[in-house]
Design a protein around this motif. Structure first.
Motif, PDB file in Angstrom:
ATOM      1  N   UNK A 112       0.622  -1.311   0.118  1.00  0.00           N
ATOM      2  CA  UNK A 112       0.011  -0.018   0.141  1.00  0.00           C
ATOM      3  C   UNK A 112       0.703   1.222   0.060  1.00  0.00           C
ATOM      4  N   UNK A 113       1.988   1.122   0.817  1.00  0.00           N
ATOM      5  CA  UNK A 113       2.744   2.367   0.796  1.00  0.00           C
ATOM      6  C   UNK A 113       3.605   2.644  -0.544  1.00  0.00           C
ATOM      7  N   UNK A 114       4.235   1.505  -1.082  1.00  0.00           N
ATOM      8  CA  UNK A 114       4.512   1.610  -2.467  1.00  0.00           C
ATOM      9  C   UNK A 114       3.686   2.282  -3.515  1.00  0.00           C
ATOM     10  N   UNK A 115       2.544   1.533  -3.486  1.00  0.00           N
ATOM     11  CA  UNK A 115       1.355   2.065  -4.634  1.00  0.00           C
ATOM     12  C   UNK A 115       1.178   3.784  -4.243  1.00  0.00           C
ATOM     13  N   UNK A 161      15.191  22.489 -33.504  1.00  0.00           N
ATOM     14  CA  UNK A 161      16.392  21.569 -32.987  1.00  0.00           C
ATOM     15  C   UNK A 161      15.617  21.226 -31.559  1.00  0.00           C
ATOM     16  N   UNK A 162      15.979  20.088 -31.021  1.00  0.00           N
ATOM     17  CA  UNK A 162      15.052  19.654 -30.051  1.00  0.00           C
ATOM     18  C   UNK A 162      15.775  18.377 -29.292  1.00  0.00           C
ATOM     19  N   UNK A 163      15.508  18.042 -28.058  1.00  0.00           N
ATOM     20  CA  UNK A 163      16.049  17.016 -27.527  1.00  0.00           C
ATOM     21  C   UNK A 163      15.219  16.639 -26.242  1.00  0.00           C
ATOM     22  N   UNK A 164      15.525  15.519 -25.677  1.00  0.00           N
ATOM     23  CA  UNK A 164      14.593  15.067 -24.675  1.00  0.00           C
ATOM     24  C   UNK A 164      15.289  13.885 -23.661  1.00  0.00           C
ATOM     25  N   UNK A 165      14.294  13.284 -23.005  1.00  0.00           N
ATOM     26  CA  UNK A 165      14.900  12.249 -22.042  1.00  0.00           C
ATOM     27  C   UNK A 165      13.779  11.443 -21.707  1.00  0.00           C
ATOM     28  N   UNK A 166      13.939  10.031 -21.219  1.00  0.00           N
ATOM     29  CA  UNK A 166      12.832   9.156 -20.836  1.00  0.00           C
ATOM     30  C   UNK A 166      13.438   8.684 -19.658  1.00  0.00           C
ATOM     31  N   UNK A 167      12.862   8.646 -18.450  1.00  0.00           N
ATOM     32  CA  UNK A 167      13.139   8.361 -17.018  1.00  0.00           C
ATOM     33  C   UNK A 167      12.150   7.007 -16.742  1.00  0.00           C
ATOM     34  N   UNK A 168      12.869   6.127 -16.322  1.00  0.00           N
ATOM     35  CA  UNK A 168      12.372   4.781 -16.040  1.00  0.00           C
ATOM     36  C   UNK A 168      11.804   4.921 -14.885  1.00  0.00           C
ATOM     37  N   UNK A 169      10.303   5.095 -14.794  1.00  0.00           N
ATOM     38  CA  UNK A 169       9.460   5.256 -13.473  1.00  0.00           C
ATOM     39  C   UNK A 169       9.808   4.092 -12.536  1.00  0.00           C
ATOM     40  N   UNK A 170       9.632   2.945 -13.111  1.00  0.00           N
ATOM     41  CA  UNK A 170       9.737   1.815 -12.117  1.00  0.00           C
ATOM     42  C   UNK A 170      10.854   1.703 -11.329  1.00  0.00           C
ATOM     43  N   UNK A 171      11.767   1.878 -12.086  1.00  0.00           N
ATOM     44  CA  UNK A 171      13.349   1.832 -11.454  1.00  0.00           C
ATOM     45  C   UNK A 171      13.182   3.054 -10.273  1.00  0.00           C
ATOM     46  N   UNK A 172      13.079   4.019 -10.802  1.00  0.00           N
ATOM     47  CA  UNK A 172      12.924   5.335  -9.979  1.00  0.00           C
ATOM     48  C   UNK A 172      12.149   4.896  -8.416  1.00  0.00           C
ATOM     49  N   UNK A 173      10.982   4.187  -8.879  1.00  0.00           N
ATOM     50  CA  UNK A 173       9.901   3.830  -7.658  1.00  0.00           C
ATOM     51  C   UNK A 173      10.712   2.749  -6.743  1.00  0.00           C
ATOM     52  N   UNK A 216      12.991   1.836  -1.621  1.00  0.00           N
ATOM     53  CA  UNK A 216      13.894   0.995  -0.876  1.00  0.00           C
ATOM     54  C   UNK A 216      13.577  -0.508  -1.197  1.00  0.00           C
ATOM     55  N   UNK A 217      13.090  -0.724  -2.446  1.00  0.00           N
ATOM     56  CA  UNK A 217      12.823  -2.221  -2.852  1.00  0.00           C
ATOM     57  C   UNK A 217      13.936  -2.568  -3.486  1.00  0.00           C
ATOM     58  N   UNK A 220      13.335  -5.038  -6.335  1.00  0.00           N
ATOM     59  CA  UNK A 220      12.524  -5.536  -7.366  1.00  0.00           C
ATOM     60  C   UNK A 220      11.792  -4.297  -7.848  1.00  0.00           C
ATOM     61  N   UNK A 221      11.563  -4.299  -9.225  1.00  0.00           N
ATOM     62  CA  UNK A 221      10.555  -3.236  -9.769  1.00  0.00           C
ATOM     63  C   UNK A 221       9.101  -3.842  -9.705  1.00  0.00           C
ATOM     64  N   UNK A 222       9.066  -5.236  -9.285  1.00  0.00           N
ATOM     65  CA  UNK A 222       7.353  -5.952  -9.458  1.00  0.00           C
ATOM     66  C   UNK A 222       6.766  -5.439  -8.063  1.00  0.00           C
ATOM     67  N   UNK A 223       7.572  -4.884  -7.136  1.00  0.00           N
ATOM     68  CA  UNK A 223       7.213  -4.499  -5.753  1.00  0.00           C
ATOM     69  C   UNK A 223       6.586  -2.953  -5.984  1.00  0.00           C
ATOM     70  N   UNK A 224       6.541  -2.371  -7.214  1.00  0.00           N
ATOM     71  CA  UNK A 224       6.304  -1.030  -7.196  1.00  0.00           C
ATOM     72  C   UNK A 224       5.195  -1.007  -8.132  1.00  0.00           C
ATOM     73  N   UNK A 225       4.771  -2.110  -8.712  1.00  0.00           N
ATOM     74  CA  UNK A 225       3.583  -2.007  -9.753  1.00  0.00           C
ATOM     75  C   UNK A 225       2.367  -2.941  -9.136  1.00  0.00           C
ATOM     76  N   UNK A 226       1.216  -2.685  -9.440  1.00  0.00           N
ATOM     77  CA  UNK A 226       0.104  -3.347  -8.885  1.00  0.00           C
ATOM     78  C   UNK A 226      -0.001  -4.922  -9.311  1.00  0.00           C
ATOM     79  N   UNK A 227       0.204  -5.128 -10.600  1.00  0.00           N
ATOM     80  CA  UNK A 227      -0.143  -6.443 -11.234  1.00  0.00           C
ATOM     81  C   UNK A 227       1.174  -6.657 -12.232  1.00  0.00           C
ATOM     82  N   UNK A 228       2.142  -6.862 -11.632  1.00  0.00           N
ATOM     83  CA  UNK A 228       3.449  -7.045 -12.454  1.00  0.00           C
ATOM     84  C   UNK A 228       3.340  -8.704 -13.037  1.00  0.00           C
TER      85      UNK A 228
END
Lengths: 588, 588
Positions: free
Chosen positions: A138-141, A519-531, A536-537, A539-547
């Motif tokens: 619950x805390x993670x989600x 001219x343009x640029x950007x970035x993509x951040x891995x939300x699951x890994x950041x979470x 403090x987990x 595995x990314x499986x602990x950060x999503x509801x239905x892995x």
């Protein structure tokens, strides 16, 4: 509403009120003719009390078991003197129950909701609805929700707009396999689920949106090694009229803002920046964990020619450990063996009793020995590891060792250490297919002063690409993009795409570049890994509801599953017949 | 940054500053040896001035065409007296250019960006990046962003958490065809893209999350009639321990908040509520447009037996139009013909010169005639349409006519009129398959006092289901769900699912209901349709960045497209061979 308060709401101030509560039976205990029930919901626990005097209710409450869902009516009262539980926000009160309704029963559980020992993960995933009741999940989600809200708010304030890009797309090659979706209305044709919204966000820049973001779901049909998921989320960002530092500033401020809002942690910015070459030289990898302070040193100029160790070697590198009391002969042998397995030679200088000792001592010229001792702040139990051999192998070995020793010697500080890695190589050689691959993706711009090198030696060309690294994990990557159609075509050609392939796959995009592209640029951040890191987990499986599992299955619902012939029929596809002899072209 | 200001930023206060601007050439005109360029970006237009005295720059600027991307340096100065353009926020200044860099050129455009006449939609979709440069599309997409932000903020404040549910799921039947995704790691099995996150959100309630929302992408593989898209967005909401009125209040407050924040419009709440039966009786449909105030009246008790019109009929209904000056004999004939086509009889009473006239007059008893005239506030040019025949046909006909006349007679007020429709039938009869279908979906709870009717006459059972309607469009629907596994199984049985099918498709869900499920309910709002209404568009395609055609294709990228045999091979599927004779079972 079936309740007047949630289970975390009641306080001393509410004493005397008649309340309606609803929630799950967290625990029931009988104590001298009195039933105590801890009623639980997302917000907390409230203690219910049912006296055996109230015979009918008592009987009813007696049939109640763990995880039953109840609705109760009662009067809030103070807990008896000395029995308040100050650890619980509702711990000063209890509810004397006058009515109990069982809204829903529960079968005996396959595992305890809050268990001391970790439950087997496949059981947790099978009964995910029970697993998700645990405080930790619950805390993670909830943390994930807060993070998404914070990121969206911040980017909106910076005048970014979130644009939803399609899921039923044309394949764009991001180095992984596409998930395909057969089209019924266009029989024989397929959509691909997006590996990322890369081309769409660049199209949005061409369309003048200037600042785009999206918390985007991406799909890669990979063999699920370690901690990957077939679908994952990224914070996808693109800006026009910017240079690398603009992106860095945007993300640094976003992270500062995010960590402060959500975790109360004050980050220091700007984050350290280092080139890819520097990272490889000092950390032996492109995602250094800066919580470990020691770095790999280049000792080549010191040692080359001043030491006798047999065969010629192209690199000498050192890793200095300030304080390693436990270092032993046995450990030294173990490390040597590990080095040997990695194709590298290893030795050390240990400092004790105000002097250095080393298996190498007699082989090093006296002057060189002195220089080494002077170079490092040696003290009792300091150790300098020296590795030599083939340079990439030496660096990779010491890089791994640095991280492993960081853990073993407890050198990892409990904090969040970000850094930027930039100037990656534009290409890497694909041995299997004997051609160049983009290291980032084919839309990445080369450093502008190296354009000539494209024709001479592509391996030398650096890209305007960058990664953001947190505690040894790559949590995002991006680049300044190519905004000229001629350069974009040239890059496709260098990647060995034929004119026909370029047209068929990217024709529309190259054409778009010809109608005024900023001219343009950007970035993509891995939300699951950041979470994962923020919560403090491990595995990314602990950060999503239905892995999904490593095999890509959902143990709860049983997806994927067989479908009927009719369903395939209308899509114009059929299962490959297994028994039929395969033509040679098919391969395995 | 390639600019110091955006193109909408500069004001009188900036006069004298040296600035860097970047953007698109919106218009270039030459005027007596001076080049004027309107430079455009998302934020606005700034006028650039290049004098022929500055020969080199002038030459350069002379080569510039529409939609080129420029970076310019210059000094902000006041426009000459009398030449300020007060309609433009930057209209009091211009930039005297000292340097021009062409960042990107543009080929001649296939259509003008801002055109008076509507460009052909397929051309717009083919060059969507140009189409998206138009002010109208930029406004629509920014509005969409604001709406999503507002909804998320509101729901977060109400303690909802956004949870991402999977895209690679198991099929759940929502009355449409699934998009399938073949699984490579589980050959022969398929994921389905979600038609909605229905079961996941119910699972989240079972898991105790209490208040869930998601702006969720949903997929339906339908034949794309009219204004449908294969992928669309819904604001998906679920709550525990609630009753219908809790959901209504939540959504009403959300809408009030949203319309005020984003459009500055103050809505009145609560919204009108009416039962499905009432809506059908008074408006002839279940999504009444309340901007039109007239309603269908039941005249059966008045007219039955008191009028001679041939065959017996089961319903008499009226539609009263206060003021229809243009009504003519010709129009009357036209309406009669339309009625006939709809299987309905139609006549009218027209009021003029202080008396009513009607083709029916001689057929109606005097007393009845008087009652009718008294019933309505007749005045000059008032008209009462009277239709009779088979009741559902009469209501449907008058319902359609009401909306058409609303447009024709300009009765539609320019405002936002919401209402709730509730107590839908639980089932509707599926003639083709000779069985009951859920009218909403099989997880909808019946009205609790009608449970017994399930065994007697399912057609009589009403559901705890509701729709929210805006200006004649259904913009959302929901229900209180079944939270008892026995009732859920019973409903599946009534839908003619075998025990095996129930287990195979929903076994996991029925099991989940057995571990303590709270009473819960929710709603899903059609974001695209809401956006269409808020932005005053007549197609949802104008509210999304990259819509598909009716055939489900993306005219820009060419998706869907053929894929290689190898790609299909690894998925264990192949295209159905067209030439092979089909087995009889295959059908067409």
């Amino acid at each position: 509403m079936l309740r007047t308060h949630n289970c975390g709401a009641l306080r001393k101030e509410d004493i005397g009120k008649e309340v309606l509560l609803a929630g799950w039976v967290n625990r029931r205990r009988d104590h001298g003719g009195v039933i105590f029930i801890d009623l639980r919901d997302r917000w907390g626990l409230t203690q219910l009390v049912i006296d055996s005097n109230q015979q009918e209710i008592y009987q009813h409450a007696n049939s109640v078991k763990s995880e039953f869902v109840l609705q109760v009516k009662g009067i809030v009262r103070a807990r008896p003197e000395g029995l308040a539980n100050l650890k619980l926000p509702t711990g000063e009160i209890e509810v004397a129950v006058s009515e109990v309704i069982i809204l829903s029963e529960s079968k005996p559980l396959p595992f305890e909701i809050e268990e001391k020992n970790e439950t087997d993960e496949s059981l947790r995933l099978r009964y995910r609805y029970l697993d998700l009741r645990r405080t930790r999940m619950q805390k993670n989600l909830m943390l994930r929700h807060q993070v998404c809200q914070s990121v969206r708010r911040y980017l909106s304030e910076r005048q970014f707009i979130e644009v939803e890009t399609p899921f039923l797309t044309k394949s764009t090659p991001e180095g992984a396999r596409d998930f395909l979706v057969p089209s019924r209305l266009n029989e024989g044709n397929f959509y691909a689920l997006p590996q990322s919204p890369q081309l769409f966000k660049q199209i949005l820049m061409i369309a003048g949106y200037d600042r785009y973001f999206q918390i985007a779901k991406c799909f890669r049909d990979e063999d699920l090694r370690a901690d990957r998921q077939p679908e994952f989320s990224q914070v996808d960002i693109e800006m026009s009229f910017v240079e690398r530092e603009d992106i860095f500033e945007l993300i640094e401020t976003m992270m500062k803002n995010l960590f402060y809002e959500v975790l109360g942690i004050q980050l220091e910015a700007p984050f350290p920046r280092m080139s890819y070459d520097e990272a490889m030289n000092c950390y032996g990898c492109d995602k250094p964990d800066l919580r470990i302070t020691c770095t790999i040193d280049d000792l080549s100029s010191l040692l080359e020619g001043n030491i006798e160790v047999g065969s010629k070697t192209d690199s000498w590198n050192g890793l200095f450990l300030q304080d390693w009391k436990g270092f032993s002969r046995k450990k030294a042998d173990l490390l040597s063996q590990m080095a040997k397995n990695a194709g590298v030679s290893l030795s050390y200088i240990k400092f004790a009793n105000e002097a250095g000792t080393s298996p190498l001592k007699n082989k090093i010229a006296e002057q060189t020995w002195r220089k080494i001792i002077e170079k490092y702040p040696f003290q009792e139990d300091s150790l300098l590891l020296i590795a030599w051999g083939d340079r990439p192998k030496v660096l990779a070995f010491l890089g791994n060792l640095r991280v492993n020793l960081g853990e073993e010697l407890n050198l990892i500080q409990n904090q969040f250490k970000f850094c930027w890695i930039h100037d990656f190589p534009l290409f890497e050689w694909n041995l299997e297919e004997n051609r160049w691959d983009s290291m980032h993706h084919p839309f990445t711009a080369p450093l502008l002063d190296q354009l000539d090198q494209l024709n001479i030696d592509p391996s030398k060309v650096k890209a305007q690409a960058y990664d953001i690294v947190l505690n040894g994990f790559e949590i995002g990557g991006g680049s300044i993009r190519i905004h000229r159609s001629d350069l974009q075509e040239k890059i496709f050609q260098l990647l060995n795409l034929s004119e026909g392939e370029i047209q068929q796959k990217f024709g529309y995009f190259i054409e778009a570049l010809q109608y005024g592209c900023p001219p343009h640029g950007g970035i993509a951040l891995g939300l699951d890994r950041i979470m994962m890191l923020m919560s403090g987990e491990s595995s990314i499986r602990e950060t999503m509801a239905f892995p999904k599992t490593q095999k890509g299955t959902c143990l709860m619902s049983g997806a994927p599953s067989p479908v009927s012939d009719d369903q395939l029929m209308v899509l114009g596809i059929q299962l490959k017949k297994k028994k039929e002899p395969r033509s040679t072209k098919d391969g395995s």
